[in-house]
Design an enzyme around this catalytic site. Structure first.
Site, PDB file in Angstrom:
ATOM      1  N   HIS A   1       0.880  -1.183   0.000  1.00  0.00           N
ATOM      2  CA  HIS A   1       0.000   0.000   0.000  1.00  0.00           C
ATOM      3  C   HIS A   1       0.912   1.226   0.000  1.00  0.00           C
ATOM      4  O   HIS A   1       1.967   1.196   0.655  1.00  0.00           O
ATOM      5  CB  HIS A   1      -0.849   0.083   1.281  1.00  0.00           C
ATOM      6  CG  HIS A   1      -2.038  -0.816   1.321  1.00  0.00           C
ATOM      7  ND1 HIS A   1      -2.368  -1.541   2.450  1.00  0.00           N
ATOM      8  CD2 HIS A   1      -3.013  -1.080   0.403  1.00  0.00           C
ATOM      9  CE1 HIS A   1      -3.489  -2.224   2.220  1.00  0.00           C
ATOM     10  NE2 HIS A   1      -3.890  -1.967   0.988  1.00  0.00           N
TER      11      HIS A   1
ATOM     12  N   CYS B   1      -2.096   2.876   9.261  1.00  0.00           N
ATOM     13  CA  CYS B   1      -3.087   1.878   8.819  1.00  0.00           C
ATOM     14  C   CYS B   1      -4.234   1.737   9.812  1.00  0.00           C
ATOM     15  O   CYS B   1      -5.328   1.314   9.432  1.00  0.00           O
ATOM     16  CB  CYS B   1      -2.458   0.505   8.683  1.00  0.00           C
ATOM     17  SG  CYS B   1      -1.029   0.404   7.644  1.00  0.00           S
TER      18      CYS B   1
END
Ligand code: ARG
Length: 263
Positions: free
Chosen positions: A164, A257
């Site tokens: 990511h 996150c």
């Protein structure tokens, strides 16, 4: 700044969908809970307002709220998770957004391109740095009519450990960002380099998820064991808060996150 988080009640390593995750390498539940609480309190002390979504049994990665969607120009862009292991989180996140009064830019169908929310799209001023290559599809950003008038910077990820964009890039403001260049293709590195000033993170600290930081004005909340980037940031006037994220690194996640910006 308003943030959405989810307590780690049902968090664990129950499958492997990125190279950090090893089912054999179990988390220490008590430590995961206390690390999450410290992060939560740190964000509050830095001035964030934190909303909480109830954790749901059977969705161990729901704690990583960054992937639920992206708050963009007043509405939510809903995610379409790549892995079935996480797709079941989406109805719960969607319902939470709805109950909280948010409107949506999209309504992903099963055949929609993949997009994993704020984990793959980070704004710096008017620029939106969008990651693709592992979880989100480049085509997602190209087909989204509501993104047409924004300045998209396409960033191609090439190292599966940095799957990511928020694992290897973090804007500090509209002019400055930290990053781990080898996580991006050479072509994307050159392209990104023209858009913003960068402070590079060394490999040893990238592995500790140094780039997975939450920025609240001049406060930067990042994982522990990243002394070099911390002192670089302090030299530039940022106040650094280091949080032990050992139990979340086992799932391929850390501070950023575990948060989703919703304003
Ligand atoms: N185990 C989760 C996954 O692989 C971690 C998600 C990390 N989130 C992020 N925004 N980088 O999907």
């Amino acid at each position: 700044m308003k943030i959405l988080m989810c307590r780690p009640e049902y968090y664990g390593i129950q499958y492997e969908i990125n190279p950090w995750m090893k089912v054999q390498q179990a988390i220490n539940y008590q430590q995961a809970v206390s690390q999450w609480e410290v992060l939560y309190q740190t964000l509050l002390s830095c001035g964030a307002a934190v909303d909480l979504i109830s954790p749901i049994k059977g969705w161990p990665d729901m704690v990583f709220t960054a992937n639920a969607g992206l708050f963009f120009q007043g509405k939510i862009i809903l995610s379409h998770f790549k892995h079935k292991e996480r797709q079941g989180e989406q109805p719960y996140f969607k319902a939470w957004f709805q109950d909280a009064g948010f409107e949506f830019w999209n309504d992903p169908t099963a055949s929609a391109p993949y997009f994993e929310g704020a984990g793959d799209a980070l704004a710096a001023g008017n620029k939106l740095f969008v990651g693709f290559g592992f979880r989100s599809d480049r085509y997602f950003y190209e087909q989204a009519a509501y993104l047409k008038n924004s300045e998209l910077i396409f960033c191609e990820l090439c190292d599966p450990y940095y799957y990511h964009i928020d694992t290897c890039f973090c804007p500090l403001n509209d002019k400055l960002a930290i990053w781990y260049p080898p996580a991006f293709t050479k072509k994307s590195q050159e392209h990104m380099f023209k858009e913003i000033e960068f402070i590079p993170v060394i490999e040893n600290e990238a592995k500790k998820f140094a780039c997975n930081a939450v920025v609240l004005d001049n406060h930067v909340v990042l994982p522990a064991n990243c002394p070099q980037i911390s002192s670089e940031l302090e030299k530039r006037g940022f106040i650094v808060h280091a949080c032990d994220m050992s139990e979340y690194l086992k799932a391929g996640g850390a501070c950023k996150c575990l948060t989703l910006r919703i304003d």
